[in-house]
Design an enzyme around this catalytic site. Structure first.
Site, PDB file in Angstrom:
ATOM      1  CD  GLU A 224      -3.109   0.835   2.118  1.00  0.00           C
ATOM      2  OE1 GLU A 224      -3.545  -0.326   2.179  1.00  0.00           O
ATOM      3  OE2 GLU A 224      -3.627   1.792   2.711  1.00  0.00           O
TER       4      GLU A 224
ATOM      5  CG  ASN B  13      -5.267  -0.110   5.969  1.00  0.00           C
ATOM      6  OD1 ASN B  13      -5.874   0.378   6.922  1.00  0.00           O
ATOM      7  ND2 ASN B  13      -4.732   0.647   5.013  1.00  0.00           N
TER       8      ASN B  13
ATOM      9  CE  LYS C 213      -6.139   2.832   8.952  1.00  0.00           C
ATOM     10  NZ  LYS C 213      -5.717   3.033   7.549  1.00  0.00           N
TER      11      LYS C 213
ATOM     12  CD  GLU D  41      -7.732   6.071   6.327  1.00  0.00           C
ATOM     13  OE1 GLU D  41      -6.926   5.142   6.133  1.00  0.00           O
ATOM     14  OE2 GLU D  41      -7.596   7.215   5.846  1.00  0.00           O
TER      15      GLU D  41
ATOM     16  NE  ARG E 248      -0.526   3.899  11.846  1.00  0.00           N
ATOM     17  CZ  ARG E 248      -1.206   4.324  10.791  1.00  0.00           C
ATOM     18  NH1 ARG E 248      -2.433   3.891  10.546  1.00  0.00           N
ATOM     19  NH2 ARG E 248      -0.683   5.205   9.967  1.00  0.00           N
TER      20      ARG E 248
ATOM     21  CG  ASP F 292      -2.874  10.914   5.419  1.00  0.00           C
ATOM     22  OD1 ASP F 292      -1.843  10.418   5.901  1.00  0.00           O
ATOM     23  OD2 ASP F 292      -3.634  10.302   4.654  1.00  0.00           O
TER      24      ASP F 292
ATOM     25  CD  GLU G  37       2.331   6.455  11.215  1.00  0.00           C
ATOM     26  OE1 GLU G  37       1.776   6.008  12.240  1.00  0.00           O
ATOM     27  OE2 GLU G  37       1.850   6.333  10.079  1.00  0.00           O
TER      28      GLU G  37
ATOM     29  CD  GLU H 298      -0.619   8.197   0.873  1.00  0.00           C
ATOM     30  OE1 GLU H 298      -0.094   7.874   1.956  1.00  0.00           O
ATOM     31  OE2 GLU H 298      -1.841   8.156   0.670  1.00  0.00           O
TER      32      GLU H 298
END
Ligand code: BDP
Length: 687
Positions: free
Chosen positions: A165, A208, A288, A292, A325, A371, A393, A399
Site C-alpha cells: 500500500e 490495514n 490501526k 478508515e 495509532r 495526513d 510517525e 505518497e
C-alpha cells in the site's frame, strides 16, 4: 543501486586513499565481548571484515584481544574488557558507542569501537566504516554517540500478496502470493541497510490488516515470520506485526472482540504466548483501530484505552509493546457540515484519555494533524499527553510528495517537525525532546516512519529517494544533524563524490531545492490535498472537495482556505498551547506557508512576502516548473560524469516530474484564474 549507501568496492577515491593510509591499523581485528548469541556483535565483526576487504582489497585477520598490541581495530561491548570499559567510561548508554584512536604499544595505534551493548558495537562499526567511506581522518578519533530515541522504527505497509500500500518501488521483499518469501537474501541486505543507520524495530505488514494478513499470527504462518525475526535479530532489529483488532472473532471464532470481555482477553493472552513461543524477542503489535473502516473498540462502546490496554495486558509478561495509532477520524463526514474538522480528530479522541493507558502502550502520532501533506503544522497531540507514552510517525514513502517519480528530499521537513517547540512544558519542549522522552518521563518513546522500499533493484525506485531512507535513520538517531550534513554523507557514500565535485554539486542542489519545488507546483500555502483521489499523485483541485474524507479547501469566487481559528472557525487552534495557538490564530502572525491551513482569506489578501495570495499562487506554480526545467538542464551536463545507468534513470524521472509539474501548474493556475477572475500581473495566463 542495490548496495545503496553501503556500496562495496566501488568506493570513491577519498575512501580508498583513507583506507590505504591506515592500512597497517586496519589489517587486524580483535573482538572482545560476551556474545549473547543473538548476533549483533558477530554481525559487527563480519561487517567490519567485509567492509575493510571491499575498501582495501584484502581480508583483515581476526586476532584474540590478548594478542593485540596496537595496529588493529578492537571491537567490544561493555564489561568485556578493561580497555573497552575504560573507553566507554561514563556516558555511553544502551545502543550507544564510543570510537577512539588510542596509541598502543610500539607506536602502533589502534582504533577502539566500544559498544554500550551489542547493538552499540554494531552501530559503532557502521560509523567507522562510514568514516572510511567518507574519507575522514582516523588519526585521533574520539567520538561518542548515543541514540536520541529509544524506539527507532520502520513501518511497512506490505501485504501478503506481495503488493505494498502506497509503495512506489516494486513489490514486497517479505511476502509473495500469500507466503513469506523463502529466500531471505534480500531481507538480510535490507536489515543491514537499516541497521547501518540505527533502526532497531521494524513492523513488517500493513496497518490495514486484511484477511490474509490476519493469519500471520497463526501457527500456519508464525514459523515463517520467525524466519524474518531471525534475520533481523542478527542486525539488532526487533520484529513487530500489525494485527487485526477483530482477530478473536476471525481467528478464534468468538462472537465478539469487546476488549472488556473476559473470553476475548483470554484469547489474546494465549495468542501472545503462541507468538513468543516462535519469536522470543517479538517487539509487539501495531494497531490501526476504529480508523478508515478498520475494526476497533468503538463497536462495543469502549474507547481506545480499553482497546489498547487489553493488548498491553497480554503482551506485558513478555515485555511486548502496543503501538496504537492515533490516525483516527471520521472518514464518512458530510462536507456540508463545516463544524467538523478532520484536523481536530486525533487530539479530540486521545487527549481526554491521558493517564488511562498502560505503560507498555505507545501512541503513534502522525507528524501533522491531517495526513503526510507536503506542508502541515505539527500535530497538537504531540507532547499534549504527559502521562501517555508517545511516538511520532513520519512517511518516507512519498505518497503525497511525488511518489518517487518526483524528487522530494524530506529531511528538511522532518527536521522542521523535530525542531518545533510545542511549549507543552514550557519553552524548549521541542518534538525531538518529546520523542527522546526528555520532556515528559515516558517509559517508551521514539519515532517511526512508513517506509519507501520494495523489490526494485535500487530499493526506492528513484535513486535520489534513497536519500530520504538514509536521512530518516540518521536524523532520528541524531536530530541535531543538519539536512545538509545528512545529504552530504549520503552523497559521498552513494556516489563516492562530495558537493565540490560537479556531479555532487548538482545532486546536492536538486535535493535541497526539491521540497520547496514540490510545494511550489502543488497545493499552495498549506492548504494541502487537491490530488487525484485514491492515487494521490497528480492534480485534481476538487477531487476531494465534495467527498466524505474531510479534506477541503473551500475555494470560491472570493477566497480560499480553511478557517480553523477559535474566533470564527473550527477552533482547532485551541488545541495548541496558547503561545503557539495564538500565533496561528492571528492572521498577522500566522506564517505564510500555513496561511490557508488556518485561515480562509480573499485572493487579494497580502502575504508577508508582499504578494497577494492569488499572485503567490501564480508565481510559485511558474517557478516550480522552471526549477524542474533547470534541474533537467543541469543533469544533462553530467552525462559521462555519473554512471550511465543511474544517469539515464534519473533523467527519465526528472522528465516525468516535469510533466507532473506542468500539469499541476496549468490546472491550478487556470482554476484559480477562473474562480477569482483576477489576471496574472505578468500576463502569463490564458483563460
Ligand atoms: C493514508 C494512506 C492510507 C493509509 C493511511 C494510514 O492513504 O493508504 O492506510 O494513511 O496511515 O496516508 O492508515
Amino acid at each position: 543501486g542495490y548496495k545503496a549507501w553501503l556500496g562495496g568496492g566501488d568506493a570513491g577515491t577519498a575512501a580508498r586513499l583513507t583506507a590505504e593510509r591506515y592500512r597497517s591499523w586496519l589489517k587486524r581485528i580483535a573482538v572482545t565481548g560476551a556474545a549473547t548469541g543473538y548476533g549483533p556483535l558477530e554481525t559487527a565483526v563480519q561487517e567490519l571484515v567485509n567492509g575493510l576487504e571491499a575498501l582495501l582489497g584484502w581480508q583483515p585477520s581476526i586476532v584474540a584481544e590478548t594478542e593485540q598490541a596496537g595496529g588493529c581495530v578492537l571491537v567490544g561491548t561493555a564489561g568485556s574488557s578493561s580497555v573497552i570499559d575504560e573507553v566507554l567510561a561514563d556516558g555511553v548508554r544502551a545502543e550507544g558507542y564510543r570510537i577512539r584512536t588510542r596509541s598502543g604499544d610500539k607506536d602502533q595505534p589502534c582504533i577502539i569501537v566500544a559498544g554500550g551493548d551489542e547493538r552499540g558495537a554494531l552501530y559503532g562499526v557502521f560509523h567507522l566504516l562510514r568514516l572510511l567511506r567518507t574519507g575522514a581522518d582516523l588519526a585521533s578519533l574520539n567520538i561518542m554517540e548515543n541514540p536520541a530515541c529509544r524506539l527507532r522504527m520502520i513501518n511497512h505497509w506490505d501485504n501478503m500478496d506481495g503488493s505494498i500500500e502506497r509503495g512506489y518501488a516494486g513489490r514486497s521483499i517479505f511476502f509473495r502470493d500469500g507466503e513469506v518469501l523463502a529466500d531471505s537474501k534480500r531481507i538480510t541486505d535490507y536489515a543491514r541497510l537499516m541497521a547501518s543507520v540505527g533502526i532497531n524495530g521494524i513492523a513488517i505488514n500493513n496497518v490495514n490488516v486484511h484477511e490474509l494478513e490476519t493469519l500471520l499470527i497463526t501457527e500456519r504462518y508464525l514459523p515463517q515470520v520467525a524466519r524474518i525475526a531471525d534475520v533481523f535479530r542478527a542486525y539488532g532489529i526487533t520484529l513487530y506485526l500489525s494485527i487485526n483488532y477483530s482477530s478473536p472473532m476471525q481467528l478464534g471464532g468468538l462472537p465478539t472482540a469487546d476488549p472488556l470481555d473476559e473470553s476475548v482477553r483470554a484469547w489474546w493472552r494465549s495468542k501472545m504466548t503462541d507468538i513468543y513461543h516462535h519469536i522470543p524477542d517479538f517487539g509487539g503489535v501495531v494497531v490501526k483501530a476504529d480508523s478508515e473502516n478498520r475494526p476497533g473498540p468503538f463497536t462495543y462502546g469502549r474507547d481506545h484505552a480499553d482497546g489498547a490496554n487489553m493488548l498491553a495486558e497480554a503482551l506485558e509478561p513478555f515485555g511486548g509493546l502496543v503501538l496504537w495509532r492515533c490516525f483516527v477520524y471520521n472518514c464518512h463526514q458530510d462536507w456540508r457540515d463545516r463544524s467538523t474538522d478532520r484536523a481536530r480528530a486525533a487530539y479530540d479522541h486521545f487527549k481526554p484519555l491521558d493517564g488511562r493507558f498502560k505503560d507498555n502502550v505507545i501512541l503513534q502520532i502522525k507528524n501533522g494533524p491531517m495526513d503526510f501533506q507536503v506542508r502541515e503544522p505539527v500535530s497538537p497531540l504531540i507532547g499534549a499527553m504527559e502521562r501517555t507514552n508517545q511516538m511520532v510517525e513520519f512517511q518516507i514513502t512519498q505518497e503525497y510528495t511525488g511518489q518517487q517519480r518526483d524528487v522530494c528530499y524530506l529531511v528538511p521537513q522532518w527536521k522542521g517537525v523535530l525542531d518545533f517547540d510545542t511549549r507543552c512544558s514550557g519553552e524548549g519542549s521541542t518534538v525531538k525532546r518529546i520523542a527522546a522522552g526528555e520532556v515528559h518521563p515516558y517509559r517508551y518513546s521514539g519515532i517511526t516512519a512508513v517506509t519507501s522500499i520494495g523489490d526494485d533493484s535500487n530499493w526506492t525506485g528513484h535513486h535520489l529517494a534513497a536519500a530520504n531512507l538514509y536521512g530518516y535513520g540518521r536524523l532520528i538517531w541524531n536530530p541535531e544533524l543538519s539536512a545538509e550534513e545528512i545529504a552530504s554523507e549520503w552523497l559521498m557514500m552513494t556516489f563516492g563524490v562530495s558537493e565540490e565535485d560537479p556531479a555532487g554539486a548538482v545532486i546536492t542542489r536538486i535535493l535541497h531545492e526539491s521540497w520547496h519545488t514540490y510545494e511550489h507546483y502543488t497545493a499552495p500555502l498549506g492548504v494541502g490535498w487537491m490530488v487525484t483521489p485514491h492515487y494521490h499523485y497528480g492534480v485534481d483541485v476538487d477531487g476531494y472537495e465534495y467527498s466524505k474524507w474531510g479534506t477541503y479547501h473551500f475555494a470560491d469566487r472570493d477566497g480560499i482556505g480553511v478557517d480553523r481559528t477559535q474566533a470564527t472557525g473550527t477552533g482547532y487552534t485551541a488545541q495548541y498551547r496558547p503561545e503557539v495557538g495564538q500565533r496561528y490564530e492571528q492572521l498577522e502572525s500566522c506564517p505564510d506557508e500555513l496561511l490557508l491551513f488556518f485561515h480562509h482569506v480573499p485572493y487579494t489578501h497580502v502575504l508577508k512576502s508582499g504578494k497577494t495570495v492569488i499572485q503567490h499562487i501564480y508565481d510559485t506554480h511558474f517557478a516550480g516548473v522552471e526549477q524542474v526545467e533547470k534541474w533537467i538542464g543541469d543533469w544533462r551536463q553530467l552525462e559521462g560524469q555519473v554512471d550511465a545507468e543511474r544517469h539515464a534513470q534519473i533523467s527519465e524521472r526528472l522528465q516525468m516530474q516535469l510533466d507532473n509539474a506542468r500539469q499541476w501548474r496549468d490546472v491550478i493556475n487556470t482554476y484559480f484564474y477562473r474562480k477569482s477572475g483576477i489576471p496574472d500581473e505578468h500576463g502569463r495566463l490564458i483563460y
